[in-house]
Design a protein around this motif. Sequence first.
Motif, PDB file in Angstrom:
ATOM      1  N   SER A 130      -2.226  -8.668 -48.257  1.00 19.36           N
ATOM      2  CA  SER A 130      -2.445 -10.332 -47.578  1.00 19.36           C
ATOM      3  C   SER A 130      -1.179 -10.974 -48.039  1.00 19.36           C
ATOM      4  O   SER A 130      -1.396 -11.317 -49.566  1.00 19.36           O
ATOM      5  CB  SER A 130      -3.794  -9.896 -48.076  1.00 19.36           C
ATOM      6  OG  SER A 130      -4.545 -11.131 -47.892  1.00 19.36           O
TER       7      SER A 130
ATOM      8  N   ASP B 286      -0.778 -14.929 -47.649  1.00 21.08           N
ATOM      9  CA  ASP B 286      -1.235 -16.338 -46.489  1.00 21.08           C
ATOM     10  C   ASP B 286      -0.020 -17.421 -47.120  1.00 21.08           C
ATOM     11  O   ASP B 286       1.055 -17.541 -48.023  1.00 21.08           O
ATOM     12  CB  ASP B 286      -2.211 -17.334 -47.866  1.00 21.08           C
ATOM     13  CG  ASP B 286      -3.487 -16.446 -48.006  1.00 21.08           C
ATOM     14  OD1 ASP B 286      -4.270 -16.179 -46.952  1.00 21.08           O
ATOM     15  OD2 ASP B 286      -4.686 -16.355 -49.183  1.00 21.08           O
TER      16      ASP B 286
ATOM     17  N   THR C   3      -3.519 -16.204 -42.550  1.00 18.07           N
ATOM     18  CA  THR C   3      -3.856 -14.726 -43.170  1.00 18.07           C
ATOM     19  C   THR C   3      -2.258 -13.583 -42.553  1.00 18.07           C
ATOM     20  O   THR C   3      -3.079 -12.931 -41.712  1.00 18.07           O
ATOM     21  CB  THR C   3      -4.513 -14.561 -44.276  1.00 18.07           C
ATOM     22  OG1 THR C   3      -5.317 -15.125 -44.934  1.00 18.07           O
ATOM     23  CG2 THR C   3      -4.654 -13.061 -45.513  1.00 18.07           C
TER      24      THR C   3
END
Length: 122
Positions: free
Chosen positions: A46, A48, A120
Motif C-alpha cells: 500500500s 499513498d 492509494t
Amino acid sequence: MSWTLETPDGRSLHVNAWNWRPTLELLESSGVVDAETAELLGYNISVDLSGEDAQRIATFLEGHLAAIPADGRVLLDGSVTTEPDTFAFHRDDLARNYSATAEWLARFRDFCRSATEGFTAC
C-alpha cells in the motif's frame, strides 16, 4: 500481477504489470515521482499518493500524451512505438514484454485528475 489504485471515496482503477512498469519508469525518468516512490509503487504494497501528486501526474501525462499517437505504446525504455503488440512472450528480451498503451495512460491521467484527495496504490 496487478495493482489497484483507489481514491478515498472508493473509485478504483486496475492496471496490470505490463502497463504499470513502463508507466512508473516514465514517471520516474521525467521527475514526476522520485526513485523511491517509483520503486515502492512497483511492489504490491500500500502506497499513498497525495492529491498534489495525483495532479502533478495528470498534468505531466496530459502534455506527454499529446506526443503519443492514439495507437501508440510507451516502451519500458521510454520510447514510443505504433507497432501493434503481438502479446508474444519475449524470453530473450524481457523488456519487450512491457508497454504502456496510450489508452491506459489516458485512463490513468483522467483518474489522477479526478483524485483531488490522492489515491492509494496496492
